[in-house]
Design an enzyme around this catalytic site. Structure first.
Site, PDB file in Angstrom:
ATOM      1  N   SER A 130      85.973  17.202  -1.378  1.00  0.00           N
ATOM      2  CA  SER A 130      85.759  16.666  -1.264  1.00  0.00           C
ATOM      3  C   SER A 130      85.818  16.164  -2.680  1.00  0.00           C
ATOM      4  O   SER A 130      85.645  17.252  -3.569  1.00  0.00           O
ATOM      5  CB  SER A 130      83.987  16.393  -1.555  1.00  0.00           C
ATOM      6  OG  SER A 130      83.227  15.593  -1.712  1.00  0.00           O
ATOM      7  N   TYR A 143      75.992  21.404  -1.629  1.00  0.00           N
ATOM      8  CA  TYR A 143      77.269  20.795  -1.254  1.00  0.00           C
ATOM      9  C   TYR A 143      78.266  20.084  -2.356  1.00  0.00           C
ATOM     10  O   TYR A 143      79.077  21.189  -2.014  1.00  0.00           O
ATOM     11  CB  TYR A 143      76.510  18.857  -0.850  1.00  0.00           C
ATOM     12  CG  TYR A 143      77.766  18.459   0.222  1.00  0.00           C
ATOM     13  CD1 TYR A 143      78.309  18.560   0.988  1.00  0.00           C
ATOM     14  CD2 TYR A 143      78.798  17.734  -0.757  1.00  0.00           C
ATOM     15  CE1 TYR A 143      79.564  18.676   1.943  1.00  0.00           C
ATOM     16  CE2 TYR A 143      79.777  17.368  -0.252  1.00  0.00           C
ATOM     17  CZ  TYR A 143      80.391  17.771   1.115  1.00  0.00           C
ATOM     18  OH  TYR A 143      81.709  17.198   1.856  1.00  0.00           O
TER      19      TYR A 143
END
Length: 252
Positions: A130, A143
């Site tokens: 990401s 995360y």
């Protein structure tokens, strides 16, 4: 690699994984679409498609999947789970789930296919992480940490496997309104958010849902994965999506 090559993609039930499986099928590849709860109906029928059950947090499940898949030419570690919320409110059991899936699941899947790649002196591993690892956002600390660990793991592993002609690459998607990340992230967020964070949290989630600025679409990720798998000259980190490209440019 030829169109007759085989790719194993994890997390294919929706989002990036599903679109990537479609993309490779359209290109003539054999696709092993792995998902926690197998669903044949989400992909077009094809003699080149196999749908297999896979829980990346379960070593026995990984072994069964890799054995059933047989020889493959590329592994795409796409399976992942989101988590959002102020750290004070994070349940550590939920945090463990995030790391078990995003980080250790990626490591375990890679470990399971490396013997065949090394022995053939060929193969590609693509790990989907990401752009929050490049441009951090609030409420995503757990995360982000799980994905940043995969970045570091991937870049080190690439050096380790280069003598065996095995390539390892990263695809970094941006913010996507077309995946289940938001719902999954909120599902794992504690309902007991401290009042001090309430207004801030609402504002961040509103920004995440905003589509008036550049975002990433599943097709962007599929194309980036395709580049990572098929182009030996592809860079180590490939941003996927307009916002991801902007984040990568800013980070440089």
């Amino acid at each position: 690699m030829s169109p007759a090559s085989t790719v194993l993609i994890t997390g294919c039930s929706s989002g990036f994984g599903l679109e990537t499986a479609r993309f490779f099928l359209d290109k003539g590849w054999r696709v092993v679409a792995a998902m926690r709860t197998p669903r044949e109906d989400v992909l077009p029928p094809s003699e080149r498609l196999r749908v297999l059950p896979l829980d990346v947090t379960d070593i026995a499940s990984i072994r069964r999947c890799v054995d059933a898949a047989g020889p493959i030419d590329a592994l795409v570690n796409n399976a992942g789970v989101g988590m959002a919320g102020p750290l004070e409110a994070i349940d550590l059991n939920h945090a463990r789930t995030v790391y078990e899936t995003n980080t250790l699941g990626t490591i375990a899947m890679t470990q399971a296919v490396l013997p065949q790649f090394r022995q053939r002196r060929a193969g590609v591993v693509v790990n989907v992480t990401s752009t929050v690892t490049l441009a951090p956002l609030p409420l995503l600390s757990v995360y982000t940490g799980s994905k940043a660990a995969v970045n570091a793991f991937t870049e080190s592993l690439a050096l380790e496997l280069a003598p065996f002609d095995v390539r390892v690459r990263l695809v970094l998607p941006g913010r996507s309104p077309s995946t289940s990340f938001g719902n999954n992230a909120r599902r794992l967020m504690s309902e007991d958010v401290p009042e001090a964070y309430a207004e801030f949290t609402q504002g961040v989630f509103a920004a995440i849902r905003d589509t008036s600025t550049p975002v990433t679409y599943a097709e962007d990720v599929a194309e980036a994965v395709w580049q990572a798998v098929t182009d030996p000259a592809a860079p180590m980190r490939i941003p996927a999506g307009a916002d991801a490209v902007a984040a990568a440019t800013a980070a440089r």
